[in-house]
Design an enzyme around this catalytic site. Sequence first.
Site, PDB file in Angstrom:
ATOM      1  N   ARG A 123       5.422 -12.941   9.855  1.00  0.00           N
ATOM      2  CA  ARG A 123       6.180 -11.335   9.788  1.00  0.00           C
ATOM      3  C   ARG A 123       7.934 -11.421   9.776  1.00  0.00           C
ATOM      4  O   ARG A 123       7.775 -12.482  11.063  1.00  0.00           O
ATOM      5  CB  ARG A 123       5.698 -10.802   9.968  1.00  0.00           C
ATOM      6  CG  ARG A 123       3.971 -10.535   9.594  1.00  0.00           C
ATOM      7  CD  ARG A 123       3.682  -9.169  10.387  1.00  0.00           C
ATOM      8  NE  ARG A 123       3.980  -8.159  10.781  1.00  0.00           N
ATOM      9  CZ  ARG A 123       3.283  -7.286   9.700  1.00  0.00           C
ATOM     10  NH1 ARG A 123       2.813  -7.604   8.769  1.00  0.00           N
ATOM     11  NH2 ARG A 123       3.744  -6.043   9.498  1.00  0.00           N
ATOM     12  N   LYS A 162       4.653   0.083   9.954  1.00  0.00           N
ATOM     13  CA  LYS A 162       5.120   1.153   8.487  1.00  0.00           C
ATOM     14  C   LYS A 162       4.342   2.337   9.863  1.00  0.00           C
ATOM     15  O   LYS A 162       4.506   3.657   9.985  1.00  0.00           O
ATOM     16  CB  LYS A 162       3.866   1.343   7.726  1.00  0.00           C
ATOM     17  CG  LYS A 162       4.705   1.124   6.656  1.00  0.00           C
ATOM     18  CD  LYS A 162       4.251   0.927   5.330  1.00  0.00           C
ATOM     19  CE  LYS A 162       3.170   0.076   4.189  1.00  0.00           C
ATOM     20  NZ  LYS A 162       2.637  -0.273   4.172  1.00  0.00           N
ATOM     21  N   GLU A 221       1.578  -1.325  -0.235  1.00  0.00           N
ATOM     22  CA  GLU A 221      -0.352  -0.220   0.005  1.00  0.00           C
ATOM     23  C   GLU A 221       0.960   1.418   0.287  1.00  0.00           C
ATOM     24  O   GLU A 221       1.666   1.813   0.943  1.00  0.00           O
ATOM     25  CB  GLU A 221      -0.580   0.411   1.507  1.00  0.00           C
ATOM     26  CG  GLU A 221      -1.578   1.087   1.349  1.00  0.00           C
ATOM     27  CD  GLU A 221      -2.794   0.978   2.503  1.00  0.00           C
ATOM     28  OE1 GLU A 221      -2.955   0.602   2.980  1.00  0.00           O
ATOM     29  OE2 GLU A 221      -3.675   2.076   2.043  1.00  0.00           O
TER      30      GLU A 221
HETATM   31  P1  ATP Z   1       2.758  -2.769   8.134  1.00  0.00           P
HETATM   32  O1  ATP Z   1       1.980  -3.470   8.510  1.00  0.00           O
HETATM   33  O2  ATP Z   1       4.477  -1.931   8.558  1.00  0.00           O
HETATM   34  O3  ATP Z   1       2.061  -1.115   7.800  1.00  0.00           O
HETATM   35  P2  ATP Z   1       1.740  -4.049   5.980  1.00  0.00           P
HETATM   36  O4  ATP Z   1       1.720  -4.515   6.028  1.00  0.00           O
HETATM   37  O5  ATP Z   1       0.679  -2.734   6.077  1.00  0.00           O
HETATM   38  O6  ATP Z   1       2.822  -3.057   6.731  1.00  0.00           O
HETATM   39  P3  ATP Z   1       2.019  -3.654   3.001  1.00  0.00           P
HETATM   40  O7  ATP Z   1       1.802  -2.464   2.551  1.00  0.00           O
HETATM   41  O8  ATP Z   1       0.306  -4.126   3.133  1.00  0.00           O
HETATM   42  O9  ATP Z   1       2.150  -3.320   4.232  1.00  0.00           O
HETATM   43  O10 ATP Z   1       2.338  -4.586   2.747  1.00  0.00           O
HETATM   44  C1  ATP Z   1       2.997  -5.310   1.233  1.00  0.00           C
HETATM   45  C2  ATP Z   1       3.523  -6.598   1.558  1.00  0.00           C
HETATM   46  O11 ATP Z   1       4.641  -6.276   2.509  1.00  0.00           O
HETATM   47  C3  ATP Z   1       2.702  -8.084   2.351  1.00  0.00           C
HETATM   48  O12 ATP Z   1       2.339  -9.174   1.480  1.00  0.00           O
HETATM   49  C4  ATP Z   1       3.075  -7.662   3.774  1.00  0.00           C
HETATM   50  O13 ATP Z   1       2.739  -9.373   4.328  1.00  0.00           O
HETATM   51  C5  ATP Z   1       4.173  -7.728   2.965  1.00  0.00           C
HETATM   52  N1  ATP Z   1       5.673  -7.562   4.707  1.00  0.00           N
HETATM   53  C6  ATP Z   1       4.652  -6.390   4.976  1.00  0.00           C
HETATM   54  N2  ATP Z   1       5.556  -6.755   6.385  1.00  0.00           N
HETATM   55  C7  ATP Z   1       6.108  -7.326   6.440  1.00  0.00           C
HETATM   56  C8  ATP Z   1       7.520  -8.253   7.129  1.00  0.00           C
HETATM   57  N3  ATP Z   1       7.193  -7.694   8.234  1.00  0.00           N
HETATM   58  N4  ATP Z   1       7.950  -9.487   7.258  1.00  0.00           N
HETATM   59  C9  ATP Z   1       7.469  -9.818   6.304  1.00  0.00           C
HETATM   60  N5  ATP Z   1       6.726  -8.860   5.250  1.00  0.00           N
HETATM   61  C10 ATP Z   1       5.735  -8.056   5.371  1.00  0.00           C
HETATM   62 MG    MG Z   2      -0.955  -4.025   4.411  1.00  0.00          MG
END
Ligand code: ATP
Ligand code: MG
Length: 560
Positions: A264, A274, A38
């Site tokens: 994760r 984030k 996102e």
């Molecule tokens: P955050 O929780 O930091 O806001 P998010 O999952 O909301 O992260 P996205 O932009 O939706 O952020 O993530 C894009 C991709 O990265 C998704 O497939 C998500 O599962 C993966 N991702 C995000 N954080 C991690 C992490 N800590 N370890 C592995 N993969 C991750």
């Molecule tokens: Mg997300």
Amino acid sequence: MSSSDNTPIPVPHFIRNIIEADLASGKHKSIVTRFPPEPNGYLHVGHAKSICLNFGLALDYQGRCNLRFDDTNPEKESEEYARSIQDDVRWLGFQWDGEVRWASDYFEALYDYAVELIRQGKAYVDDLSAEAMREYRGTLTAPGRNSPYRDRPAAENIDLFARMRAGEFPDGSKVLRAKIDMASPNINLRDPAIYRIRRAHHIRTGDQWCIYPMYDYTHCISDALENITHSLCTLEFEDHRPLYDWVLDQLPVPCHPQQIEFSRLELQYTLTSKRKLNQLVTENLVSGWDDPRMPTITGMRRRGYTPEGIREFARRIGISKSDNVVDMSVLEGCIREDMEVRVPRVMAVVKPLKVVITNFVEGETQSREAGFHPNHPEFGSRVVPFSKEIWIEADDFAETPPPGWQRLVPGGEVRLRYSYVIKCDEAIKDAVGNVVELRCSIDPDTLGKNPQGRKVKGVIHWLSVEHALAAEVRLYDRLFTVAEPDGDKARDFREFINPESLTVVQGWVEAAVRDAAPETRYQFERLGYFCADRRDHQPGGKLVFNRTVTLKDSWTKEQG
Ligand code: ATP
Ligand code: MG
């Protein structure tokens, strides 16, 4: 698709096993993955894990990997974030298949699929308030109840949904819900909202839409429209998988990708959220998303981390469904190992103490050639000048040394790297007793050979005062003082920010680095790996170096 380096041997894991079985059975001829961020912030090291997984698999199995922005929350998303994400993916060494894709490319298709669900009696417009809807939803232990609007006829729903799109209703007054099962033990299946009314300007579609599809509904259809074979996501989406599958089962989509979850990455002494990283930036607790202390990809880049080192880290931590809490020393170790073989070595002094060589002629310079890397003669060499006044590291001198000390002491000897053995004859002190200068003498017979009749074990780095260049050196340490800054629900993570995470010193460097371009990396002998700052370093002008990582892992020992 290409990786900028020879990829090391992959570590097997359960997702590879699934892919190999699917290829062997003929279920898929080739694979298509996607990385779906996102654009609501900069990517962090957790995303790097996901990028390396998705793009890495596509490379290894000669498949494709898409970059798709999940842009369904217009208020939080920006072009700046979208740009930075593309830069980060490329910098890590990956290239997506074709154009960048956006969930918003599919808004029209998503709308049509929603109408199709309504037509089948599988979605309805609900007028319940958000609060009432929460109450009707039930809890983990109590089933939900049907909304009084659940049995609206399809024709009425189609009309209302069209009018939602046309902007006839205020924000939040109605939602479109999937009609699944209000008694399901999985709360995600209790008639989840799939469209909401939201008058917000969207970075791609502007004000064209006032209704936006929800993530769960959007994601699976976008995957299907892109013919994704394996939709890899983190474990928090495991409970959403039945919804992912339900939506695709109802609709005439081109294919039904398989969602597979993995754990994760959580990295100790930092954060992988984030939202919290955003807080650090907006509250000026760091200098920006690219502050070298940040675990963002852009922060790691500015700090001097290499893409190869980060990719190796992702390979080493592996992929599984169990907790993936990793110590920072694993990441630092990967960076260190990578830098060890690829960067030139020079001398710098960060805490200078002046040494006057009493038996060396004033105004004379002696120069010796020194290679940039002991194992890589192809890195070339430079000239290291020696003169009457030199800088040494203040920490390399001790009046009362601890046991085992091999560096300089009053009356003791030490080898200057690439140069003479010197002896400390006198320590000059200021009024309060601090050592401010040393008077030393060289043994002229020690250039390139051992001193006669005695062993000198210590070797220290140094610079000729006359030839050294001033440099700003930024010494970075961990951003937090505790392993899990957000581990304690009762305490705010900001309480644990390490006040010593940044120390700026005025140091000295060899003239050989004068024209180094921003992002040039060096080992400063005995001090660590450093990188010319991307923003502030000016070749031939103001020199600014960031300490990327120390030479040894001092943390594990201290904690241990
Ligand atoms: P955050 O929780 O930091 O806001 P998010 O999952 O909301 O992260 P996205 O932009 O939706 O952020 O993530 C894009 C991709 O990265 C998704 O497939 C998500 O599962 C993966 N991702 C995000 N954080 C991690 C992490 N800590 N370890 C592995 N993969 C991750
Ligand atoms: Mg997300």
